[in-house]
Write an enzyme that holds these catalytic residues in place. Structure first.
Site, PDB file in Angstrom:
ATOM      1  N   HIS A 156       0.832  -1.216   0.000  1.00 58.15           N
ATOM      2  CA  HIS A 156       0.000   0.000   0.000  1.00 58.15           C
ATOM      3  C   HIS A 156       0.868   1.268   0.000  1.00 58.15           C
ATOM      4  O   HIS A 156       0.434   2.310   0.476  1.00 58.15           O
ATOM      5  CB  HIS A 156      -0.955   0.073   1.203  1.00 58.15           C
ATOM      6  N   SER A 277      15.630  21.522 -16.116  1.00 58.79           N
ATOM      7  CA  SER A 277      14.461  22.370 -16.312  1.00 58.79           C
ATOM      8  C   SER A 277      14.923  23.694 -16.922  1.00 58.79           C
ATOM      9  O   SER A 277      16.010  24.176 -16.616  1.00 58.79           O
ATOM     10  CB  SER A 277      13.798  22.635 -14.963  1.00 58.79           C
ATOM     11  N   LYS A 283      16.826  21.499 -10.750  1.00 56.57           N
ATOM     12  CA  LYS A 283      16.127  20.244 -11.061  1.00 56.57           C
ATOM     13  C   LYS A 283      16.901  19.295 -11.959  1.00 56.57           C
ATOM     14  O   LYS A 283      17.619  19.699 -12.850  1.00 56.57           O
ATOM     15  CB  LYS A 283      14.770  20.560 -11.708  1.00 56.57           C
ATOM     16  N   GLU A 290      10.034   8.506 -17.000  1.00 62.69           N
ATOM     17  CA  GLU A 290       8.683   9.061 -17.188  1.00 62.69           C
ATOM     18  C   GLU A 290       8.152   8.722 -18.577  1.00 62.69           C
ATOM     19  O   GLU A 290       6.997   8.325 -18.747  1.00 62.69           O
ATOM     20  CB  GLU A 290       8.707  10.585 -17.019  1.00 62.69           C
TER      21      GLU A 290
END
Ligand code: ARG
Length: 457
Positions: A156, A277, A283, A290
């Site tokens: 979970h 970025s 970043k 992704e």
């Protein structure tokens, strides 16, 4: 320009119809398979005396020349010639003259295209299997370095029990092992030759389909000509296998995204697999996992697309089937691209062993072990569970972890507690104690890796 099938027609084809019906913009990917299929077909025509061996030789030579010219980019495909089959035939006739027109004796584009697709998938399925194996190799090499590395194991997405990081990674090895099994198994159905089925009913010529199968390396010949030209199950099977494989790639990618976040900081992907970025200089984005996660969508889409194309088709060939190609090419290319990235990304990622250890030391994931401890001292598991529930609640209230509680505190909950409880609760002990077959103890994980290596060969 006159069409190869122009005899029955009195009018030019409408330009938009030409564009709609033409598949050359995408089926040119089948050029090599198409020529290989033709080479085998014409060889058989010659051997069976359906055309003379001199004509067969001329055609073979011509096809080889067309192949070389195509490879060198010397020929230009034309939409007016509709598809790869008619483009190649036209190139052949341009190359060797009217004798090239004998190539299409005893076959149809329907059995020809089905043959091309079988050949294409046969080759690419084998490539994909090797690429899956490269990812499995990368997983093993990271796993071998991290057998003793402890990471929280989750259910979970809540911390459950500490596990070996190698164990976690190896779960993906076994998923890929099943994918590989499905791919290998699907080759059994790809290994059937449709050629010789003609348009749908067979041919009046005394052809030898077994010989063509032998020349092209097919193990079987479709025994029903109508099935041969209309079967696309082998592509569906590939797409469904690819969907499951992509889902696995996506799940692993999701883990990499989570693990490389500031919140987790369990792994750091190599700079060469990340991007920055445009406005936030701090970043480092995990774009590769992704995108692998996202590309799963198009692979599922390709499966759903073809299932839908096929569901209402009466026998035998229908032009609808031309829509089987782009999704298959796209899936092959997506898989090949994704797998090629995944292997080095896993191989080069930095595993932050310290952060993983910190995480494990700051949680209650050793709670089950207190229960097991009391059970070995004779308390029934249900009662032990009740005791440990109370201890965890107490510890949370005290803002302490289980290893921080004093002996007196433990004794308040049960007289069965002794000094050895601290040894039992240490994360390495918790992990090592799960020594049942397939469990996360280093002993088991080592055995698992040995088995994996044996499977990989
Ligand atoms: N381009 C066609 C396809 O991919 C080849 C078969 C065409 N057959 C026909 N009867 N029009 O399906």
């Amino acid at each position: 320009m006159s069409k190869l099938w122009g005899g029955r027609f009195t009018k030019e084809t409408n330009k938009l119809v030409e564009e709609l019906t033409a598949s050359i913009s995408f089926d040119q990917k089948l050029a090599n398979e198409d020529i290989d299929g033709s080479l085998a077909h014409v060889q058989m025509l010659g051997e069976c005396g359906i055309i003379s061996t001199e004509d067969a030789d001329k055609i073979k030579e011509g096809l080889q020349k067309v192949k070389t010219k195509l490879e060198n980019g010397e020929l230009e495909y034309s939409v007016a010639n509709e598809d790869i089959h008619m483009n190649v035939e036209k190139f052949l006739i341009d190359e060797i003259g009217p004798v090239g027109g004998k190539l299409h004796t005893g076959r149809s584009r329907n059995d020809q295209v089905a043959t091309d697709m079988h050949l294409y998938l046969k080759n690419h399925t084998k490539d994909i299997i090797s690429l899956v194996e490269a990812v499995q190799g990368a997983i093993i090499s990271q796993a071998e370095k991290n057998i003793e590395t402890i990471i929280p194991g989750y259910t979970h997405l809540q911390r459950a029990q500490p596990v070996s990081f190698a164990h976690h990674l190896m779960a993906y090895f076994w998923m890929l092992e099943r994918d590989k099994g499905r791919l290998v198994d699907s080759l059994e159905r790809v290994n059937w030759l449709p050629l010789g089925a003609g348009a749908l009913a067979g041919t009046t010529f005394p052809i030898n389909r077994e010989r063509v199968a032998e020349l092209l390396g097919f193990e079987h010949v479709y025994p029903n000509s109508m099935d041969a030209v209309s079967d696309r199950d082998f592509i569906l099977e590939f797409l469904s296998t690819a969907s499951i494989l992509m889902m696995h790639i996506s799940r692993l990618s999701e883990e990499l995204v989570i693990w490389s976040s500031q919140e987790f900081q369990f792994v750091e992907l190599d700079d060469s697999f990340c991007t920055g970025s445009s406005i936030m200089p701090q970043k480092k984005n995990p774009d590769v996992p992704e995108l692998l996660r996202a590309k799963t969508g198009r692979v599922y889409g390709n499966l759903m697309g073809l299932l839908t194309v096929l569901k209402g088709l009466p026998l035998a060939y229908n032009k609808d089937m031309q829509e089987d190609k782009e999704g298959m090419f796209d899936t092959v290319e997506t898989l090949e691209g994704s797998l090629q990235l995944l292997a080095p990304m896993i191989e080069t990622m930095f595993v932050n062993v310290e952060n993983m250890a910190k995480a494990v030391n700051n949680d209650y994931s050793n709670a089950t072990d207190i229960a097991d401890y009391l059970v070995t001292k004779g308390l029934p598991f249900r009662d032990a569970h009740e005791v440990i529930g109370k201890i965890v609640l107490y510890a949370i209230e005290q803002k302490k972890f289980l290893l921080d509680l004093k002996m007196e505190e433990y004794e308040k909950f049960s007289s069965l507690f002794e000094e050895d409880i601290y040894k039992v609760l240490a994360p390495a002990h918790v992990m090592g104690a799960r020594n049942s077959y397939g469990g996360t103890s280093p002993v088991q994980v080592k055995e698992q890796i040995e088995l994996a290596k044996k499977n990989l060969g």
